[in-house]
Each structure stands twice: as C-alpha cells, then as structure tokens.
Design an enzyme around this catalytic site. Structure first.
Site, PDB file in Angstrom:
ATOM      1  N   LYS A  20       0.863  -1.193   0.000  1.00 21.89           N
ATOM      2  CA  LYS A  20       0.000   0.000   0.000  1.00 21.89           C
ATOM      3  C   LYS A  20       0.893   1.234   0.000  1.00 21.89           C
ATOM      4  O   LYS A  20       1.533   1.543   1.005  1.00 21.89           O
ATOM      5  CB  LYS A  20      -0.914   0.069   1.221  1.00 21.89           C
ATOM      6  CG  LYS A  20      -1.892   1.257   1.088  1.00 21.89           C
ATOM      7  CD  LYS A  20      -2.496   1.698   2.399  1.00 21.89           C
ATOM      8  CE  LYS A  20      -1.682   2.716   3.149  1.00 21.89           C
ATOM      9  NZ  LYS A  20      -1.594   4.040   2.542  1.00 21.89           N
ATOM     10  N   GLU A  56      10.752   0.817   9.691  1.00 19.99           N
ATOM     11  CA  GLU A  56      11.703   1.903   9.396  1.00 19.99           C
ATOM     12  C   GLU A  56      10.977   3.181   9.772  1.00 19.99           C
ATOM     13  O   GLU A  56      10.099   3.647   9.047  1.00 19.99           O
ATOM     14  CB  GLU A  56      12.059   1.927   7.904  1.00 19.99           C
ATOM     15  CG  GLU A  56      12.827   0.724   7.410  1.00 19.99           C
ATOM     16  CD  GLU A  56      14.289   0.756   7.800  1.00 19.99           C
ATOM     17  OE1 GLU A  56      14.760   1.780   8.321  1.00 19.99           O
ATOM     18  OE2 GLU A  56      14.961  -0.269   7.594  1.00 19.99           O
ATOM     19  N   CYS A 111      13.896  10.917   6.429  1.00 22.54           N
ATOM     20  CA  CYS A 111      13.999  10.430   7.812  1.00 22.54           C
ATOM     21  C   CYS A 111      15.421  10.562   8.342  1.00 22.54           C
ATOM     22  O   CYS A 111      15.637  10.527   9.542  1.00 22.54           O
ATOM     23  CB  CYS A 111      13.550   8.979   7.865  1.00 22.54           C
ATOM     24  SG  CYS A 111      14.399   7.975   6.632  1.00 22.54           S
ATOM     25  N   GLU A 129      10.844  15.678  14.627  1.00 24.32           N
ATOM     26  CA  GLU A 129      11.357  15.764  13.255  1.00 24.32           C
ATOM     27  C   GLU A 129      10.815  17.046  12.629  1.00 24.32           C
ATOM     28  O   GLU A 129       9.600  17.257  12.619  1.00 24.32           O
ATOM     29  CB  GLU A 129      10.800  14.604  12.422  1.00 24.32           C
ATOM     30  CG  GLU A 129      11.462  13.290  12.616  1.00 24.32           C
ATOM     31  CD  GLU A 129      10.911  12.256  11.619  1.00 24.32           C
ATOM     32  OE1 GLU A 129       9.740  11.874  11.768  1.00 24.32           O
ATOM     33  OE2 GLU A 129      11.649  11.846  10.728  1.00 24.32           O
TER      34      GLU A 129
HETATM   35  P1  NAP Z   1       2.934   8.180   8.360  1.00 24.95           P
HETATM   36  O1  NAP Z   1       1.915   9.194   8.674  1.00 24.95           O
HETATM   37  O2  NAP Z   1       3.314   7.206   9.427  1.00 24.95           O
HETATM   38  O3  NAP Z   1       2.424   7.405   7.065  1.00 24.95           O
HETATM   39  C1  NAP Z   1       3.149   6.360   6.461  1.00 24.95           C
HETATM   40  C2  NAP Z   1       2.174   5.412   5.807  1.00 24.95           C
HETATM   41  O4  NAP Z   1       1.367   4.809   6.821  1.00 24.95           O
HETATM   42  C3  NAP Z   1       1.205   6.070   4.833  1.00 24.95           C
HETATM   43  O5  NAP Z   1       0.966   5.184   3.770  1.00 24.95           O
HETATM   44  C4  NAP Z   1      -0.027   6.270   5.708  1.00 24.95           C
HETATM   45  O6  NAP Z   1      -1.204   6.404   5.002  1.00 24.95           O
HETATM   46  C5  NAP Z   1       0.006   4.989   6.512  1.00 24.95           C
HETATM   47  N1  NAP Z   1      -0.786   5.026   7.741  1.00 24.95           N
HETATM   48  C6  NAP Z   1      -1.081   6.069   8.545  1.00 24.95           C
HETATM   49  N2  NAP Z   1      -1.878   5.670   9.562  1.00 24.95           N
HETATM   50  C7  NAP Z   1      -2.087   4.343   9.395  1.00 24.95           C
HETATM   51  C8  NAP Z   1      -2.832   3.344  10.105  1.00 24.95           C
HETATM   52  N3  NAP Z   1      -3.523   3.630  11.207  1.00 24.95           N
HETATM   53  N4  NAP Z   1      -2.823   2.088   9.640  1.00 24.95           N
HETATM   54  C9  NAP Z   1      -2.143   1.782   8.526  1.00 24.95           C
HETATM   55  N5  NAP Z   1      -1.425   2.660   7.796  1.00 24.95           N
HETATM   56  C10 NAP Z   1      -1.388   3.933   8.236  1.00 24.95           C
HETATM   57  O7  NAP Z   1       4.288   8.842   7.890  1.00 24.95           O
HETATM   58  P2  NAP Z   1       4.484   9.950   6.773  1.00 24.95           P
HETATM   59  O8  NAP Z   1       4.269  11.281   7.398  1.00 24.95           O
HETATM   60  O9  NAP Z   1       3.744   9.622   5.545  1.00 24.95           O
HETATM   61  O10 NAP Z   1       6.023   9.724   6.434  1.00 24.95           O
HETATM   62  C11 NAP Z   1       7.013  10.411   7.085  1.00 24.95           C
HETATM   63  C12 NAP Z   1       7.566   9.593   8.243  1.00 24.95           C
HETATM   64  O11 NAP Z   1       8.182   8.426   7.718  1.00 24.95           O
HETATM   65  C13 NAP Z   1       8.633  10.334   8.993  1.00 24.95           C
HETATM   66  O12 NAP Z   1       8.504  10.089  10.360  1.00 24.95           O
HETATM   67  C14 NAP Z   1       9.909   9.721   8.452  1.00 24.95           C
HETATM   68  O13 NAP Z   1      11.008   9.831   9.310  1.00 24.95           O
HETATM   69  C15 NAP Z   1       9.491   8.311   8.254  1.00 24.95           C
HETATM   70  N6  NAP Z   1      10.359   7.642   7.297  1.00 24.95           N
HETATM   71  C16 NAP Z   1      11.224   6.708   7.764  1.00 24.95           C
HETATM   72  C17 NAP Z   1      12.111   6.090   6.891  1.00 24.95           C
HETATM   73  C18 NAP Z   1      13.078   5.070   7.373  1.00 24.95           C
HETATM   74  O14 NAP Z   1      13.638   4.365   6.544  1.00 24.95           O
HETATM   75  N7  NAP Z   1      13.302   4.924   8.677  1.00 24.95           N
HETATM   76  C19 NAP Z   1      12.088   6.412   5.527  1.00 24.95           C
HETATM   77  C20 NAP Z   1      11.177   7.368   5.090  1.00 24.95           C
HETATM   78  C21 NAP Z   1      10.311   7.971   5.992  1.00 24.95           C
HETATM   79  P3  NAP Z   1      -2.047   7.797   5.175  1.00 24.95           P
HETATM   80  O15 NAP Z   1      -1.183   8.862   4.637  1.00 24.95           O
HETATM   81  O16 NAP Z   1      -3.293   7.552   4.414  1.00 24.95           O
HETATM   82  O17 NAP Z   1      -2.315   8.027   6.634  1.00 24.95           O
END
Ligand code: NAP
Length: 487
Positions: A181, A257, A291, A388
């Site tokens: 997804k 991650e 990230c 962040e």
């Molecule tokens: P996010 O809000 O956690 O969303 C990531 C994914 O999870 C999206 O597809 C989101 O869909 C989905 N999601 C949200 N709530 C969910 C739930 N209750 N059940 C299932 N899926 C759910 O993160 P983001 O803001 O998009 O991405 C940025 C974050 O990712 C930052 O914290 C960054 O540091 C981290 N990141 C980490 C890495 C690594 O390798 N460690 C790499 C890249 C990014 P929706 O948007 O529809 O909610």
C-alpha cells in the site's frame, strides 16, 4: 501532469493478481501535484475487504513463485530493473509531479530504487542454509532458510519508489509474494512499478499494489490477516507502534523503518568546507523531508560563528520552485499540514530565544512552498530538539566539548542516522561507538546505498533494509534433524 514518453505508465487502478482493478463501487481519491495544488489523477481507493482479496491473490501465487529457482526469479527481477531504468525519465516526471522533489533528485531516486532490485536479485541466490556438526552419531543437523510467505507493506510519500523496492525486492528475491500500500499522496510511482513488473513477466499475484486513502482499514487487513506472515512498514514512529501492536494478534514478523532526529555534529577540528557540503546534502535533500535529514546541527563553540556565516550564504542561494523547472533545488512541502508543522516549530523556537538568520517564512510562491531557513541558538528546551522538522530548516545548536556533543546527540528517543565531522582518528572511533544510532556518517552527509544495512535503533525501528542483511527478514529458519543415517 507533464507529458510522459510512455503514457501507459500512468495507471489509476490497483494491480492485483496480474490485473488492473478498480475499487469497490469505483471509489477513487485525488492525487495532486504539491507544486500547483492541481489534481493529476483519480486513483482507485481500496478498502479492507479489497485488500484481503489482494492478500489471497498473493497467497495463491506463492507456491509457484517460491518453488522457482533463485536464478529464475533473479532473471525476471533483472528484466524489471532494466525496464525501470529504461523509463527513468518518465518515472522521474511522475515522481516530481506527485511528490514535488526536483527532477534531478527524482531521477536519482529512480536509479537508487532500481539498485535494490538488482542487488537483491543477486542476494536471492546466496540465501544459504547450514550443516551444523552433529551432537550424536547417525544424525545430521541441518538448517534451511525458506521464504517466509506473503508480505504486507505500507510505504510513505517521501521516497515513492525506493521505499517500495527496498521491501519488494528482498521479498521477491527470497521467494515471497507481496502486497504494497503506497502513501495516498504518491501512489502513481508504485503503480508504474507494477506496470513495469507486469511487462517484465513477473507472474500474476507476485507483486500487488493497492492504492488507498483508507490507511486504517488497509493497515488492519494487512496486520491481522493470518496469511500475511511478514509485515514491513516505513513511516512515522507513532503509526509504526500502532501497526506493531496490531501484528501481535497473528504474531507476524515485523520490520519497521520509522522516524529520526539526526544529529549532525561539527567539531572544532572538522574540515569546514566538507562539513558545509555535507550538511547541505543531508539537510536539504527532498526539501528536508527525509527520515535521515540533519535535524539538529550541533556545532562546537570555536567554529560556531564561522560555520553559521558560511551556512547562511549557502542557504540563501538555494533556488526554490516547481521541481520540473530547470535549476530548482528545493521543491514544495508535501502538504499544508507539513508547512503548519514547520511554522509551529519555528514559532516555538523563536519564542524561547532562537534567532532566524535566513528565511523563516512561507515562500512568496505560495501553496506549500517554504523559504530555506537557518535558525541559530536552538537549545534542547525547544520542540525542534525532539521532533522531526521535516522541512527546509537548518537548526544550529552550540556545544562545548565531545562529551557534551554525545550527550546532546543521544538525548532523543530516536536512533536512526547521525553524522559528525572531525579529522581526529581517535575521535572518529570514540564518537562512532558512543552514538546510539543505527547509522553513522563520519565526514559524510549521505549514507544511503543498496549495499549497506539501513535502519534504526531505539524508537526508529526494527530490522535493516539493503545489504545482505536486508533479505534475512523475508526468510524463516527451519531446523531439520535427519536421523537413521547409520554410523
Ligand atoms: P505516516 O503518517 O506514518 O504514514 C506512512 C504510511 O502509513 C502512509 O501510507 C499512511 O497512510 C500509513 N498510515 C497512517 N496511519 C495508518 C494506520 N492507522 N494504519 C495503517 N497505515 C497507516 O508517515 P508519513 O508522514 O507519511 O512519512 C514520514 C515519516 O516516515 C517520517 O517520520 C519519516 O522519518 C518516516 N520515514 C522513515 C524512513 C526510514 O527508513 N526509517 C524512511 C522514510 C520515511 P495515510 O497517509 O493515508 O495516513
């Protein structure tokens, strides 16, 4: 939407069991260009039940895919990788349109994403078992490593291709099938990957993509379905924790991650030119939305003023605009909410005594553009020391000595990436060992590469992606005791 050389790469439906499917009742959600705010596609909006059907398709495809030789799988994956590189320009255009990063960065991410397919196609051939010296005559102790089964994956918007291939490539290479997804902001890149997987001859049901704007429902289906044996997530720590809890009900193997809060430490003995280059790369890649971005730039007293002066000049020179335009170095932020967060963190910091030296405001271009910013005299009491920033804000902290730097750097629940600049070899070892992070760049501002283990400690995650370690999580170990062999 810019014109693609191959318009059929723009897919709007889900890819399940080798077919393009619309969502139940043809539900759709809009994907928009963050640079213009305009809708570029209406994409199928899968719900939990439709996701379950994708999981069934992946499960049906599993035995035949698992039973192929690793070499067969590698050949198909190689064809997929080659098609991705042959369409690098179109994929970069799609990425800039839905994600906003400058075209050159997008093109770089396409190659980076493809490199995981190439790497893991080869690693799949080297998943080795063991023969352990026996504990009793007439018996042999064997260890098999086998594909774990169906993999569920949820990915974020900031790296719409690389976060998909870092999961799908080791899964497929190990003999697993996958349901992905992508983030609702950036499903088009993942769907284009599916189109190319199809053309490469990856069999139906092996690689499935279910776009959705109903994350909770899809997440629940993936994390609770008994046929999903491995769940892998890249995104925020808060959501990762929730999904990990959900996985407990069926005891899935989990990789996470998650978020970071990277310290970027510049010691008095650093090569300042190199440190400035490094911090610009680490901080401003993807407009500060990675990230592993330098979140806290810790600079030692003796060089603080000179460093700030030079960094201010470089930041003031950054060219902001639509990522499709020539010479643009900083695109828009992904959403209005991202801009609000950056503003909130800046206001909190200035209220508590920090000083904006460059930028600090929404950009005159409007929308979600924000000025590249340098803020000085940031301290541990300010919210941006813990959260962040995820935007183009370089936050300078001051420190006295090595012990002070290490204490500041480790004072966070996160442990993804850290960086430091020093020319002292002893310090390079001491500080590398003392930093509580999964990855450390020493005199380097860019860490990501397919041949190294990417991942975090503490609340930044579990598991590693990339390198030969990145395939282990997609296998299960099986102990086989072979008796009755005779003397
Ligand atoms: P996010 O809000 O956690 O969303 C990531 C994914 O999870 C999206 O597809 C989101 O869909 C989905 N999601 C949200 N709530 C969910 C739930 N209750 N059940 C299932 N899926 C759910 O993160 P983001 O803001 O998009 O991405 C940025 C974050 O990712 C930052 O914290 C960054 O540091 C981290 N990141 C980490 C890495 C690594 O390798 N460690 C790499 C890249 C990014 P929706 O948007 O529809 O909610």
């Amino acid at each position: 939407m810019p014109q693609l050389n191959d318009p059929s790469l723009l897919r709007r439906d889900a890819y399940v069991g080798g077919q393009w499917l619309s969502a139940p009742a043809d539900a759709r959600f809009a994907v928009s260009d963050p640079a213009t705010g305009k809708t570029i596609a209406e994409v199928a909006d899968f719900d939990g039940e439709a996701t379950e059907r994708a999981i069934e398709a992946a499960h049906a495809a599993l035995p035949a895919w698992r039973d192929r030789t690793a070499k067969d799988r590698a050949n198909l994956m190689r064809a997929w990788r080659d098609l991705i590189m042959a369409h690098q320009d179109d994929l970069a255009l799609l990425m800039t349109a839905e994600q906003g990063k400058p075209l050159a960065e997008a093109s770089g991410e396409v190659a980076y994403g493809a490199s995981f397919i190439e790497w893991f196609a080869e690693e799949g051939k080297r998943i080795l078992g063991e023969v352990i010296p026996t504990h009793a005559p007439g018996k042999r102790v064997l260890v098999f490593r086998q594909a774990i089964g169906v993999v569920g994956a949820i990915t974020p918007w900031n790296f719409p291709i690389a976060t998909v291939t870092r999961k799908a490539a080791p899964a497929l290479a190990a003999g697993c099938t996958a349901v992905i997804k992508p983030a609702p902001e950036t499903p088009l890149c993942a769907l284009a990957l599916a189109e190319l997987a199809h053309r490469a001859g990856i069999p139906a049901g092996v690689f499935n993509v279910v776009p959705s704007n109903r994350a909770a429902a899809v997440g629940e289906a993936m994390t609770t379905h008994p046929k999903v044996r491995k769940f892998t997530f890249t995104g925020s720590t808060a959501v990762g924790k929730l999904l990990m809890q959900q996985c407990a009900s069926t005891v899935k193997k989990v990789s996470l991650e998650l978020g970071g809060n990277a310290p970027f430490i510049v010691f008095d003995d650093a090569d300042l030119d190199a440190a400035i280059e490094g911090v610009m790369l680490s901080k401003f890649r993807n407009t500060g939305q990675t990230c592993i971005c330098a979140n806290r730039i810790l600079v030692q007293d003796g060089i603080y003023d000179a460093f700030a002066e030079r960094l201010a000049e470089r930041i003031a020179d950054l060219n902001v605009g639509n990522g499709l335009d020539d010479g643009v170095m900083q695109g828009p932020l992904i959403t209005g909410a991202a801009v609000d967060k950056v503003e909130r963190l800046l206001t909190d910091a200035t209220d508590k005594g920090a000083r904006v030296r460059v930028g600090g405001q929404r950009h005159a271009l409007g929308g979600t553009f924000f000025q590249p910013t340098l803020i000085e005299d940031v301290t541990a009491e300010m919210a941006m020391a813990d959260e962040e920033i995820f935007g183009p804000v370089a936050a300078l902290f001051r420190f006295r000595d090595e012990a002070d730097a290490i204490q500041l750097a480790n004072a966070t629940e996160y442990g993804l990436a850290a960086y430091f600049y020093s020319r002292d070899l002893g310090r390079a070892f001491r500080v590398s060992e003392a930093l509580e992070y999964g990855m450390v760049g020493v005199n380097e501002g860019l860490l990501s590469t397919e041949n190294a283990p990417f991942g975090g400690v503490k609340q930044s995650g579990i598991g590693r992606e990339g390198s030969h370690h990145g395939i282990e999580d997609f296998t299960e170990m099986k102990y086989v005791l072979l008796g009755g062999i005779g003397a």
